[in-house]
Write a protein that holds these residues in place. Sequence first.
Motif, PDB file in Angstrom:
ATOM      1  N   SER A   1       0.856  -1.191   0.000  1.00  0.00           N
ATOM      2  CA  SER A   1       0.000   0.000   0.000  1.00  0.00           C
ATOM      3  C   SER A   1       0.889   1.236   0.000  1.00  0.00           C
ATOM      4  O   SER A   1       2.037   1.208   0.470  1.00  0.00           O
ATOM      5  N   ALA A   2       0.357   2.319  -0.542  1.00  0.00           N
ATOM      6  CA  ALA A   2       1.130   3.561  -0.653  1.00  0.00           C
ATOM      7  C   ALA A   2       1.600   4.032   0.725  1.00  0.00           C
ATOM      8  O   ALA A   2       2.708   4.550   0.864  1.00  0.00           O
ATOM      9  N   ASP A   3       0.755   3.820   1.728  1.00  0.00           N
ATOM     10  CA  ASP A   3       1.110   4.297   3.066  1.00  0.00           C
ATOM     11  C   ASP A   3       2.324   3.559   3.643  1.00  0.00           C
ATOM     12  O   ASP A   3       3.050   4.102   4.473  1.00  0.00           O
ATOM     13  N   ALA A   4       2.527   2.326   3.194  1.00  0.00           N
ATOM     14  CA  ALA A   4       3.629   1.532   3.732  1.00  0.00           C
ATOM     15  C   ALA A   4       4.992   2.158   3.431  1.00  0.00           C
ATOM     16  O   ALA A   4       5.980   1.887   4.117  1.00  0.00           O
ATOM     17  N   ILE A   5       5.064   2.994   2.383  1.00  0.00           N
ATOM     18  CA  ILE A   5       6.370   3.567   2.018  1.00  0.00           C
ATOM     19  C   ILE A   5       6.405   5.091   2.175  1.00  0.00           C
ATOM     20  O   ILE A   5       7.396   5.733   1.818  1.00  0.00           O
ATOM     21  N   GLY A   6       5.333   5.654   2.734  1.00  0.00           N
ATOM     22  CA  GLY A   6       5.248   7.118   2.870  1.00  0.00           C
ATOM     23  C   GLY A   6       6.409   7.699   3.656  1.00  0.00           C
ATOM     24  O   GLY A   6       6.851   8.825   3.399  1.00  0.00           O
ATOM     25  N   GLY A   7       6.928   6.926   4.628  1.00  0.00           N
ATOM     26  CA  GLY A   7       7.997   7.453   5.472  1.00  0.00           C
ATOM     27  C   GLY A   7       9.392   7.092   4.987  1.00  0.00           C
ATOM     28  O   GLY A   7      10.383   7.423   5.647  1.00  0.00           O
TER      29      GLY A   7
ATOM     30  N   THR B   1       9.901   9.199  -3.525  1.00  0.00           N
ATOM     31  CA  THR B   1       8.859   8.697  -2.616  1.00  0.00           C
ATOM     32  C   THR B   1       7.468   9.035  -3.140  1.00  0.00           C
ATOM     33  O   THR B   1       6.560   8.196  -3.139  1.00  0.00           O
ATOM     34  N   VAL B   2       7.310  10.277  -3.626  1.00  0.00           N
ATOM     35  CA  VAL B   2       5.991  10.696  -4.143  1.00  0.00           C
ATOM     36  C   VAL B   2       5.557   9.783  -5.291  1.00  0.00           C
ATOM     37  O   VAL B   2       4.431   9.270  -5.317  1.00  0.00           O
ATOM     38  N   LEU B   3       6.472   9.561  -6.238  1.00  0.00           N
ATOM     39  CA  LEU B   3       6.105   8.790  -7.425  1.00  0.00           C
ATOM     40  C   LEU B   3       5.969   7.296  -7.108  1.00  0.00           C
ATOM     41  O   LEU B   3       5.129   6.605  -7.692  1.00  0.00           O
ATOM     42  N   ALA B   4       6.784   6.807  -6.176  1.00  0.00           N
ATOM     43  CA  ALA B   4       6.669   5.401  -5.779  1.00  0.00           C
ATOM     44  C   ALA B   4       5.289   5.166  -5.157  1.00  0.00           C
ATOM     45  O   ALA B   4       4.639   4.146  -5.418  1.00  0.00           O
ATOM     46  N   ARG B   5       4.850   6.106  -4.322  1.00  0.00           N
ATOM     47  CA  ARG B   5       3.515   5.971  -3.718  1.00  0.00           C
ATOM     48  C   ARG B   5       2.428   5.950  -4.799  1.00  0.00           C
ATOM     49  O   ARG B   5       1.501   5.145  -4.755  1.00  0.00           O
ATOM     50  N   ARG B   6       2.580   6.856  -5.766  1.00  0.00           N
ATOM     51  CA  ARG B   6       1.588   6.898  -6.849  1.00  0.00           C
ATOM     52  C   ARG B   6       1.604   5.595  -7.652  1.00  0.00           C
ATOM     53  O   ARG B   6       0.561   5.098  -8.082  1.00  0.00           O
ATOM     54  N   ALA B   7       2.800   5.059  -7.871  1.00  0.00           N
ATOM     55  CA  ALA B   7       2.899   3.822  -8.651  1.00  0.00           C
ATOM     56  C   ALA B   7       2.256   2.657  -7.900  1.00  0.00           C
ATOM     57  O   ALA B   7       1.568   1.823  -8.502  1.00  0.00           O
ATOM     58  N   VAL B   8       2.450   2.607  -6.586  1.00  0.00           N
ATOM     59  CA  VAL B   8       1.813   1.540  -5.796  1.00  0.00           C
ATOM     60  C   VAL B   8       0.290   1.649  -5.926  1.00  0.00           C
ATOM     61  O   VAL B   8      -0.411   0.662  -6.164  1.00  0.00           O
ATOM     62  N   ALA B   9      -0.195   2.875  -5.799  1.00  0.00           N
ATOM     63  CA  ALA B   9      -1.649   3.084  -5.875  1.00  0.00           C
ATOM     64  C   ALA B   9      -2.201   2.727  -7.256  1.00  0.00           C
ATOM     65  O   ALA B   9      -3.344   2.282  -7.387  1.00  0.00           O
ATOM     66  N   ALA B  10      -1.389   2.917  -8.284  1.00  0.00           N
ATOM     67  CA  ALA B  10      -1.864   2.692  -9.656  1.00  0.00           C
ATOM     68  C   ALA B  10      -1.606   1.270 -10.138  1.00  0.00           C
ATOM     69  O   ALA B  10      -2.072   0.888 -11.221  1.00  0.00           O
ATOM     70  N   ALA B  11      -0.863   0.473  -9.370  1.00  0.00           N
ATOM     71  CA  ALA B  11      -0.432  -0.845  -9.863  1.00  0.00           C
ATOM     72  C   ALA B  11      -1.618  -1.735 -10.221  1.00  0.00           C
ATOM     73  O   ALA B  11      -2.568  -1.854  -9.465  1.00  0.00           O
ATOM     74  N   LYS B  12      -1.515  -2.352 -11.413  1.00  0.00           N
ATOM     75  CA  LYS B  12      -2.549  -3.308 -11.830  1.00  0.00           C
ATOM     76  C   LYS B  12      -1.961  -4.328 -12.781  1.00  0.00           C
ATOM     77  O   LYS B  12      -0.866  -4.172 -13.274  1.00  0.00           O
TER      78      LYS B  12
END
Lengths: 154, 264
Positions: B223-229, B253-264
């Motif tokens: 999940s995106a939150d898992a890597i926010g920090g 970090t910003v883009l990694a979070r977005r990529a996690v959220a968008a992963a399919k």
Amino acid sequence: MSAISMKVNGKAVCGAVEPRTLLVQFLRENLGLTGTHVGCDTSQCGACVVHVNGTAIKSCTALAVACDGAEVTTVEGLAKNGKLHPMQEAFREHHGLQCGFCTPGMLMAAVDLVNRKGKTLDEETIRHELEGNICRCTGYHNIVKAIQAGAENM
Amino acid sequence: MENFIYHRPTKPADAVKAMKDAADGKFLSGGMTLLPTMKQGLAAPSDIIDLGGLGNSGVEVGADKVTVKAGTVHANVATDKGVKKAIPALSALAGGIGDPHVRNRGTIGGSIANNDPAADYPAAVVGLNATVVTSARSVPGDKFFTDIFTTALKDDEIVTAVEFPVPKRAAYVKFPNPASRYAMVGVMVAELKDGSVRVAVTGAGPKVFRVPEMEKALEANFSADAIGGIKVKASGLNSDMHASPEYRAHLVTVLARRAVAAAK
């Protein structure tokens, strides 16, 4: 010098070129087809866009020898029998050009876009697809309108 | 542009031989980097060995693997229905390279052999755990990109294909330079079929790199939150007129979070 031959705007052409001759140089200097422009010469601006074997490419970043045997369409090949192509007509109708320098590339990119994505194009798609074409007059608004209208008439 | 001797071999072995015989030869694929470099006088090879005559283009989509032949242009990877279904992140990445005209000419083999630090494909090769197949051997993606504009390829070795394992889910998100569309930072996040997660970053450093801390966190909780920090260190990252190392580190970090959220 290398001997090359192509079909340009439906006509068989040939010539002798140095290997370093770019496609755009061959078109402009050997064939006298000066409708294709050199703008930035760094593959950014898209004034040099032509179709090679049916797809749009930047002719300032292609070797003429590498296009030996190809079918090429330049902006001069759009009008048929003295009648402007619907995309050219739309650019005129919608004031899609100011200085006109980018126009040949815009037209070739627009026709390629319709070939790929069909005649019904929304504004966002057109703006996105014009990423590789720069208008220094910044007349994008009317270019987009022209492409939308021209696409419908193709 | 300086003149050169032009070769257009039709067999890989002939291409390799032409390179061996050349004083200072260069392989040419789509030419989207090499030709502008030569036009600016930054490169003046004695021989150009054009790989366009090899006809090595096309995509094969299998149940577990997508194979992209080295001469395949970005536009074909972006629009191939099989790729879109098997690895949508890969087709989206290819569809975001350069502009439509560049995508009609630039090839996957040329892109990875050039290894521009801001190119998109290295993130796919490393992030999806791909294998690079060359005229001599197979190289794991992790071992292929060795330094800025440098790869594991020998001077007379040609990339022939790239094999991408089909992941469980993946996404690539980039922050494109507004003028060139090169990645100021681009992040591929992929959860592979064995459950392992890869986070590969391009554009930020001298070459593509992984972020093991993020991978571990995502393996425990995708999940995106898992890597926010989790932040990467700014030291050693690229610094140019477009962005500072600190800004690039922030974008990872910003883009990694977005990529996690968008992963399919």
